[in-house]
Motif scaffolding. Structure first.
Motif, PDB file in Angstrom:
ATOM      1  N   LEU A  26      89.436  98.241  54.526  1.00 34.76           N
ATOM      2  CA  LEU A  26      88.041  99.086  54.689  1.00 34.76           C
ATOM      3  C   LEU A  26      87.065  98.113  55.166  1.00 34.76           C
ATOM      4  O   LEU A  26      86.319  98.251  56.131  1.00 34.76           O
ATOM      5  N   ILE A  27      87.300  96.899  54.953  1.00 35.92           N
ATOM      6  CA  ILE A  27      86.448  95.667  55.378  1.00 35.92           C
ATOM      7  C   ILE A  27      87.284  94.419  55.623  1.00 35.92           C
ATOM      8  O   ILE A  27      88.107  94.115  54.818  1.00 35.92           O
ATOM      9  N   ARG A  28      86.894  94.015  56.792  1.00 38.22           N
ATOM     10  CA  ARG A  28      87.598  92.463  57.034  1.00 38.22           C
ATOM     11  C   ARG A  28      86.508  91.627  57.867  1.00 38.22           C
ATOM     12  O   ARG A  28      86.276  91.894  59.018  1.00 38.22           O
ATOM     13  N   GLU A  29      86.116  90.769  56.942  1.00 36.20           N
ATOM     14  CA  GLU A  29      84.852  90.063  57.529  1.00 36.20           C
ATOM     15  C   GLU A  29      84.969  88.578  57.256  1.00 36.20           C
ATOM     16  O   GLU A  29      85.697  88.309  56.144  1.00 36.20           O
ATOM     17  N   PRO A  30      84.403  87.791  58.072  1.00 38.40           N
ATOM     18  CA  PRO A  30      84.362  86.440  57.562  1.00 38.40           C
ATOM     19  C   PRO A  30      83.375  86.154  56.384  1.00 38.40           C
ATOM     20  O   PRO A  30      82.522  86.915  56.090  1.00 38.40           O
ATOM     21  N   SER A  31      84.152  85.272  55.469  1.00 39.66           N
ATOM     22  CA  SER A  31      83.496  84.766  54.267  1.00 39.66           C
ATOM     23  C   SER A  31      81.936  84.112  54.588  1.00 39.66           C
ATOM     24  O   SER A  31      82.205  82.756  54.292  1.00 39.66           O
ATOM     25  N   VAL A  32      80.924  84.512  55.026  1.00 39.88           N
ATOM     26  CA  VAL A  32      80.030  83.713  55.702  1.00 39.88           C
ATOM     27  C   VAL A  32      78.672  84.581  55.117  1.00 39.88           C
ATOM     28  O   VAL A  32      78.671  85.726  55.497  1.00 39.88           O
ATOM     29  N   VAL A  33      77.501  83.618  54.867  1.00 44.28           N
ATOM     30  CA  VAL A  33      76.255  84.375  54.345  1.00 44.28           C
ATOM     31  C   VAL A  33      75.257  83.509  55.276  1.00 44.28           C
ATOM     32  O   VAL A  33      75.307  82.483  55.183  1.00 44.28           O
ATOM     33  N   SER A  59      65.018  77.191  59.595  1.00 43.70           N
ATOM     34  CA  SER A  59      64.477  78.003  58.621  1.00 43.70           C
ATOM     35  C   SER A  59      65.711  78.920  58.230  1.00 43.70           C
ATOM     36  O   SER A  59      65.530  79.734  57.206  1.00 43.70           O
ATOM     37  N   ILE A  60      66.876  79.221  58.763  1.00 44.47           N
ATOM     38  CA  ILE A  60      68.010  79.794  58.697  1.00 44.47           C
ATOM     39  C   ILE A  60      69.141  79.035  58.456  1.00 44.47           C
ATOM     40  O   ILE A  60      69.526  78.078  59.191  1.00 44.47           O
ATOM     41  N   VAL A  61      70.078  79.271  57.354  1.00 40.00           N
ATOM     42  CA  VAL A  61      71.340  78.449  57.537  1.00 40.00           C
ATOM     43  C   VAL A  61      72.235  79.379  57.211  1.00 40.00           C
ATOM     44  O   VAL A  61      72.137  80.321  56.489  1.00 40.00           O
ATOM     45  N   ALA A  62      73.457  79.232  57.801  1.00 38.29           N
ATOM     46  CA  ALA A  62      74.624  80.350  57.863  1.00 38.29           C
ATOM     47  C   ALA A  62      75.919  79.091  56.875  1.00 38.29           C
ATOM     48  O   ALA A  62      76.069  78.152  57.419  1.00 38.29           O
ATOM     49  N   VAL A  63      76.158  79.697  55.827  1.00 41.55           N
ATOM     50  CA  VAL A  63      77.058  78.740  54.873  1.00 41.55           C
ATOM     51  C   VAL A  63      78.252  79.790  54.579  1.00 41.55           C
ATOM     52  O   VAL A  63      78.379  80.923  54.398  1.00 41.55           O
ATOM     53  N   LYS A  64      79.177  78.852  54.060  1.00 40.93           N
ATOM     54  CA  LYS A  64      80.350  79.612  53.453  1.00 40.93           C
ATOM     55  C   LYS A  64      80.379  79.473  51.856  1.00 40.93           C
ATOM     56  O   LYS A  64      80.391  78.375  51.362  1.00 40.93           O
ATOM     57  N   PRO A  65      79.958  80.519  51.390  1.00 42.42           N
ATOM     58  CA  PRO A  65      79.920  80.349  49.643  1.00 42.42           C
ATOM     59  C   PRO A  65      81.373  80.082  48.923  1.00 42.42           C
ATOM     60  O   PRO A  65      80.911  79.774  47.787  1.00 42.42           O
ATOM     61  N   ASP A  73      78.952  78.694  45.824  1.00 40.01           N
ATOM     62  CA  ASP A  73      77.663  79.163  45.470  1.00 40.01           C
ATOM     63  C   ASP A  73      77.769  80.809  44.865  1.00 40.01           C
ATOM     64  O   ASP A  73      78.170  81.572  45.504  1.00 40.01           O
ATOM     65  N   PHE A  74      77.341  80.619  43.675  1.00 41.76           N
ATOM     66  CA  PHE A  74      77.532  81.985  42.848  1.00 41.76           C
ATOM     67  C   PHE A  74      76.816  83.204  43.239  1.00 41.76           C
ATOM     68  O   PHE A  74      77.311  84.386  43.723  1.00 41.76           O
ATOM     69  N   ASP A  75      75.594  82.861  43.459  1.00 38.13           N
ATOM     70  CA  ASP A  75      74.414  83.902  44.076  1.00 38.13           C
ATOM     71  C   ASP A  75      74.738  84.372  45.473  1.00 38.13           C
ATOM     72  O   ASP A  75      74.852  85.651  45.796  1.00 38.13           O
ATOM     73  N   MET A  76      75.139  83.590  46.410  1.00 40.42           N
ATOM     74  CA  MET A  76      75.651  84.126  47.766  1.00 40.42           C
ATOM     75  C   MET A  76      76.871  84.660  47.648  1.00 40.42           C
ATOM     76  O   MET A  76      76.899  85.615  48.449  1.00 40.42           O
ATOM     77  N   THR A  77      77.825  84.339  46.936  1.00 33.59           N
ATOM     78  CA  THR A  77      79.297  84.958  46.878  1.00 33.59           C
ATOM     79  C   THR A  77      78.769  86.687  46.400  1.00 33.59           C
ATOM     80  O   THR A  77      79.478  87.394  46.753  1.00 33.59           O
TER      81      THR A  77
END
Length: 326
Positions: A26-33, A59-65, A73-77
């Motif tokens: 149903l979903i296939r996405e990179p684990s990035v926020v 002002s924006i950061v793209a991270v792998k939680p 990173d619990f909240d981002m995950t």
């Protein structure tokens, strides 16, 4: 009557897959926020967020939680999972959600609890965990509930999970945090040290996919690499050969092969005999590295089988677990 919706989640360091009980992805996405640094507000997840890596303003950061298969990173995950679960279930957002989530076999109890809590925070009411090698074995159809030994090696982005499964359990296991990301990092360090060129993780992955290998192969060639010259800070480019990259990757690839050998060495004789007959099965994105099956087979003297959809094996296994749990 409360509707119940069952989903399987392959929560990977590099990619997250969500499937239904029938095994449909149903979903296939990179684990990035992508997150706003000041407000900590999530701006994007998945493919959109990955496209921002290395290209965002201050002002924006793209991270792998997730890091090496565990939550960094619990909240981002939780936010990422919430978005993915919502996007996979727009037609039944009010249903009670039951999720089976994969975790590396080497995680601690605290790390397991973090995955369970993050999934609940993302909207699942019932959460069950399954170890990645067991999920992969189920996903490729190995006879895990029979009195016979099967060996599965799941090599993803953050971890390499090795297991010998029999009678529904894991008889021997080993998990190392050397996998696709470690290969990329090795390439980055080599470019910096030997060519004075700074490249990012996306470029390193591109090099690995295009000319990376574990053994010599037909059609070897070279590739132009672009990055920042560390001597003058200006953009620069060099050419690297497939032979050079193979040499660079030999150390982390060697660690993976050694871990497989070590697992075989502690396997019960009867199960080892089954593995000789049945062979070793490898799954995960890094199993697609050219020549890796041949190298493992050469070093273990056991046939190595690749699967039809190695990227989907763990997700498929979570759907099997969903069906068996009811």
């Amino acid at each position: 009557m409360i509707l119940t919706r069952d989903i399987g989640i392959d929560l990977g360091t590099e990619n997250t897959l969500i499937c239904d009980k029938k095994g449909r992805i149903l979903i296939r996405e990179p684990s990035v926020v992508a997150v706003d640094v000041k407000s900590r507000r999530v701006l994007a997840t998945g493919k959109e967020a990955k496209s921002m890596i290395g290209r965002t303003p201050g002002s924006i950061v793209a991270v792998k939680p997730l890091n090496d298969g565990v939550i960094a990173d619990f909240d981002m995950t939780a936010d990422m999972l919430h978005d993915f679960i919502y996007r996979s279930s727009k037609s039944s957002v009010f249903a009670k959600t039951r999720a089976v989530v994969s975790v590396p076999s080497g995680v601690t109890e605290v790390e397991r609890r973090a995955v369970e809590d993050a999934t609940r925070s993302a909207g699942a009411q019932e959460v069950e965990l399954i170890e990645e090698p067991m999920a992969a074995a189920l996903g490729v159809g190995l006879p895990v509930f029979e009195a016979t030994g099967s060996m599965i090696v799941d090599i993803g982005g953050g971890t390499c999970d090795i297991a010998v499964v029999s009678l529904g359990g894991i008889a021997a296991r080993k998990s190392i945090r050397v996998a696709g990301n470690a290969l990329d990092e090795t390439i980055i360090n080599h470019m910096k040290k030997n060519h004075n060129l700074l490249i990012g993780s996306i470029t390193a992955e591109d090099i690995k996919l295009k000319i990376g290998s574990a053994c010599e192969y037909d059609g070897e060639g070279a590739m132009e690499i672009r990055g920042r010259n560390l001597a003058d800070g200006l953009p620069g480019k060099i050419e690297v050969t497939s032979a050079e990259i193979r040499e660079v990757l030999s150390e982390p690839v060697g660690e993976i092969v050694s871990a497989i050998r070590e697992t075989l060495e502690v396997t019960l004789p009867e199960l080892a005999a089954d593995i000789i007959d049945r062979g070793i099965y490898i799954t995960g994105g890094t199993s697609l590295l050219r020549g890796l099956p041949e190298l493992i087979s050469k070093e273990t003297k056991i046939a190595v089988h690749t699967t039809e959809n190695p990227l989907d094996a763990v997700a498929a296994g979570t759907s099997v677990k969903l069906r068996r749990s009811r």
